[in-house]
Scaffold this active site. Sequence first.
Site, PDB file in Angstrom:
ATOM      1  N   SER A  36      41.882  64.387  90.807  1.00 51.61           N
ATOM      2  CA  SER A  36      40.601  64.272  90.767  1.00 51.61           C
ATOM      3  C   SER A  36      40.382  64.842  88.904  1.00 51.61           C
ATOM      4  O   SER A  36      40.852  65.831  88.783  1.00 51.61           O
ATOM      5  CB  SER A  36      39.654  65.977  91.522  1.00 51.61           C
ATOM      6  OG  SER A  36      40.662  65.463  92.759  1.00 51.61           O
ATOM      7  N   HIS A  67      37.421  59.387  92.775  1.00 51.46           N
ATOM      8  CA  HIS A  67      38.672  59.038  93.422  1.00 51.46           C
ATOM      9  C   HIS A  67      38.669  57.336  93.199  1.00 51.46           C
ATOM     10  O   HIS A  67      37.777  56.582  94.714  1.00 51.46           O
ATOM     11  CB  HIS A  67      39.479  59.502  95.058  1.00 51.46           C
ATOM     12  CG  HIS A  67      40.067  60.738  94.412  1.00 51.46           C
ATOM     13  ND1 HIS A  67      41.519  60.924  94.098  1.00 51.46           N
ATOM     14  CD2 HIS A  67      39.565  62.140  94.396  1.00 51.46           C
ATOM     15  CE1 HIS A  67      41.172  62.284  93.682  1.00 51.46           C
ATOM     16  NE2 HIS A  67      40.494  62.928  94.551  1.00 51.46           N
ATOM     17  N   HIS A  89      43.977  61.611 100.822  1.00 53.32           N
ATOM     18  CA  HIS A  89      44.634  62.977 100.956  1.00 53.32           C
ATOM     19  C   HIS A  89      44.042  63.702 102.295  1.00 53.32           C
ATOM     20  O   HIS A  89      43.204  63.112 103.021  1.00 53.32           O
ATOM     21  CB  HIS A  89      43.491  64.375 100.738  1.00 53.32           C
ATOM     22  CG  HIS A  89      43.192  64.361  99.365  1.00 53.32           C
ATOM     23  ND1 HIS A  89      42.175  63.566  98.919  1.00 53.32           N
ATOM     24  CD2 HIS A  89      43.524  64.878  97.704  1.00 53.32           C
ATOM     25  CE1 HIS A  89      41.447  63.621  97.001  1.00 53.32           C
ATOM     26  NE2 HIS A  89      42.416  64.590  96.659  1.00 53.32           N
ATOM     27  N   TYR A  91      42.775  65.744 104.129  1.00 57.87           N
ATOM     28  CA  TYR A  91      41.473  65.784 104.846  1.00 57.87           C
ATOM     29  C   TYR A  91      40.501  64.952 104.668  1.00 57.87           C
ATOM     30  O   TYR A  91      39.190  64.832 105.309  1.00 57.87           O
ATOM     31  CB  TYR A  91      41.354  67.148 104.136  1.00 57.87           C
ATOM     32  CG  TYR A  91      40.306  66.619 102.514  1.00 57.87           C
ATOM     33  CD1 TYR A  91      39.779  66.343 101.962  1.00 57.87           C
ATOM     34  CD2 TYR A  91      41.677  67.329 101.589  1.00 57.87           C
ATOM     35  CE1 TYR A  91      39.367  65.830 101.145  1.00 57.87           C
ATOM     36  CE2 TYR A  91      41.137  67.014 100.415  1.00 57.87           C
ATOM     37  CZ  TYR A  91      39.694  65.993 100.225  1.00 57.87           C
ATOM     38  OH  TYR A  91      39.417  66.164  98.832  1.00 57.87           O
ATOM     39  N   GLU A  92      41.174  64.271 104.884  1.00 57.26           N
ATOM     40  CA  GLU A  92      39.881  62.384 104.532  1.00 57.26           C
ATOM     41  C   GLU A  92      40.645  61.741 106.477  1.00 57.26           C
ATOM     42  O   GLU A  92      39.794  61.253 106.159  1.00 57.26           O
ATOM     43  CB  GLU A  92      40.067  61.684 103.505  1.00 57.26           C
ATOM     44  CG  GLU A  92      39.584  61.837 102.017  1.00 57.26           C
ATOM     45  CD  GLU A  92      40.518  61.692 101.389  1.00 57.26           C
ATOM     46  OE1 GLU A  92      39.472  60.333 101.013  1.00 57.26           O
ATOM     47  OE2 GLU A  92      40.874  61.645 100.302  1.00 57.26           O
ATOM     48  N   ALA A 119      44.433  68.927  90.502  1.00 57.99           N
ATOM     49  CA  ALA A 119      43.510  70.056  90.222  1.00 57.99           C
ATOM     50  C   ALA A 119      44.321  70.988  90.996  1.00 57.99           C
ATOM     51  O   ALA A 119      44.607  70.621  92.691  1.00 57.99           O
ATOM     52  CB  ALA A 119      42.370  69.333  90.160  1.00 57.99           C
ATOM     53  N   MET A 216      44.838  70.623  97.488  1.00 61.56           N
ATOM     54  CA  MET A 216      45.061  69.891  98.843  1.00 61.56           C
ATOM     55  C   MET A 216      45.345  68.721  98.970  1.00 61.56           C
ATOM     56  O   MET A 216      45.684  67.548  99.332  1.00 61.56           O
ATOM     57  CB  MET A 216      43.322  69.393  98.708  1.00 61.56           C
ATOM     58  CG  MET A 216      42.749  70.587  98.959  1.00 61.56           C
ATOM     59  SD  MET A 216      40.921  70.489  99.371  1.00 61.56           S
ATOM     60  CE  MET A 216      40.235  72.408  99.366  1.00 61.56           C
ATOM     61  N   SER A 217      46.713  68.406  97.535  1.00 64.78           N
ATOM     62  CA  SER A 217      47.171  67.457  97.825  1.00 64.78           C
ATOM     63  C   SER A 217      48.319  67.389  97.344  1.00 64.78           C
ATOM     64  O   SER A 217      49.202  68.486  96.557  1.00 64.78           O
ATOM     65  CB  SER A 217      46.439  66.005  96.393  1.00 64.78           C
ATOM     66  OG  SER A 217      47.175  66.567  95.163  1.00 64.78           O
ATOM     67  N   ASN A 240      40.244  75.627  88.516  1.00 66.12           N
ATOM     68  CA  ASN A 240      38.945  76.997  89.180  1.00 66.12           C
ATOM     69  C   ASN A 240      40.101  77.804  89.386  1.00 66.12           C
ATOM     70  O   ASN A 240      41.192  78.226  90.024  1.00 66.12           O
ATOM     71  CB  ASN A 240      38.085  76.812  90.621  1.00 66.12           C
ATOM     72  CG  ASN A 240      38.915  76.478  91.539  1.00 66.12           C
ATOM     73  OD1 ASN A 240      39.273  75.287  91.525  1.00 66.12           O
ATOM     74  ND2 ASN A 240      39.281  77.096  92.342  1.00 66.12           N
ATOM     75  N   HIS A 252      33.606  71.323  94.856  1.00 64.41           N
ATOM     76  CA  HIS A 252      34.448  69.831  94.315  1.00 64.41           C
ATOM     77  C   HIS A 252      33.626  69.642  92.997  1.00 64.41           C
ATOM     78  O   HIS A 252      34.384  69.048  91.585  1.00 64.41           O
ATOM     79  CB  HIS A 252      34.719  69.144  95.284  1.00 64.41           C
ATOM     80  CG  HIS A 252      35.153  67.901  94.916  1.00 64.41           C
ATOM     81  ND1 HIS A 252      36.092  67.529  94.553  1.00 64.41           N
ATOM     82  CD2 HIS A 252      34.529  66.291  95.014  1.00 64.41           C
ATOM     83  CE1 HIS A 252      36.602  66.787  94.472  1.00 64.41           C
ATOM     84  NE2 HIS A 252      36.197  65.427  94.836  1.00 64.41           N
TER      85      HIS A 252
HETATM   86  N1  HPA Z   1      42.089  75.245  96.406  1.00 67.80           N
HETATM   87  C1  HPA Z   1      42.733  74.534  96.912  1.00 67.80           C
HETATM   88  N2  HPA Z   1      42.297  73.356  96.404  1.00 67.80           N
HETATM   89  C2  HPA Z   1      42.133  72.770  94.712  1.00 67.80           C
HETATM   90  C3  HPA Z   1      41.334  74.148  94.774  1.00 67.80           C
HETATM   91  C4  HPA Z   1      41.220  75.228  95.471  1.00 67.80           C
HETATM   92  O1  HPA Z   1      40.817  76.692  94.859  1.00 67.80           O
HETATM   93  N3  HPA Z   1      41.016  73.760  93.032  1.00 67.80           N
HETATM   94  C5  HPA Z   1      41.194  72.723  93.860  1.00 67.80           C
HETATM   95  N4  HPA Z   1      41.729  72.225  94.438  1.00 67.80           N
END
Ligand code: HPA
Length: 281
Positions: A36, A67, A89, A91-92, A119, A216-217, A240, A252
Amino acid sequence: MDLMSKGDLAQSVELAAEVLTKHLAGVPRLAVTLGSGWDELVDESRVESAVDFKDIPGFPIPTVEGHRGRVLKVITESGHILVQDGRIHCYEGLSSLEVSFPVFAYARCGVKALVMLSAAGGLNPLYIPGDLMIVRDHIFLFGDNPLEGLKLDGYPSVHVNLSGIYKTEWQEALKSALPSGVRCEHGVYAYVKGPTYETDAEAAFLRMAGADAVGMSSIPEAMCAAFLGLEVAMMCCISNTLLPSRALGLSHEEVLKVTRNRAQSIRGYLDSLAAQACALL
Ligand code: HPA
């Protein structure tokens, strides 16, 4: 595609490797994957050849904004590197092994090192959005292990020793490649499957467990890279913060914006990373 039920991983890897070798006219030893917001590092004038994921057998198609799903051969001042622009990912809706399939193909083509840029949400209270974190270790307790049930002729044992997976010299290489003055720490990355962001209690729990950031990756791919004997290194942009207090409006879009800004501020990073990697490969 369900690689495991078809039992044809080895064959799919051969097919993907053939396509990559043909389209990219030789595959470099260093592969860099861009998650990302990190697509900002690609200078299109340096792209010598490109192949879309959809044209590589077995490669999953990214469904997430930011992506693109291309494999590029990029020329740097220190030679060629392979760049994966976009990632998949779990989660997809895919298994850890399916999202890691590209790593098997790269290894088959002769790639020796995998550097992953992603990220992550900051858990260490000293982190601020835009900081970089070089991963010195990870926590992977909540996903399906990509190597579970993998029984393939010609592959090593699945009981991979992951202690010290992120070698110090590679961590230093990623750091040395940065321009001076960029805030960068070394920390522990906790993997979660997503796609939801963490509750306050989950963020506090992960921090107590020793994590500095959560994302998440990349970790399924890191484990497969270690299994295949590749060097592995990873750096995240803290897009963040989750602690001490949650960023308002976490989304996102925000993750992409902060990471894109950071990537723009270190535009020549692929050149300097390739130069650092040369000394290690
Ligand atoms: N949590 C999980 N995955 C992330 C986050 C988060 O706060 N920010 C970017 N990817």
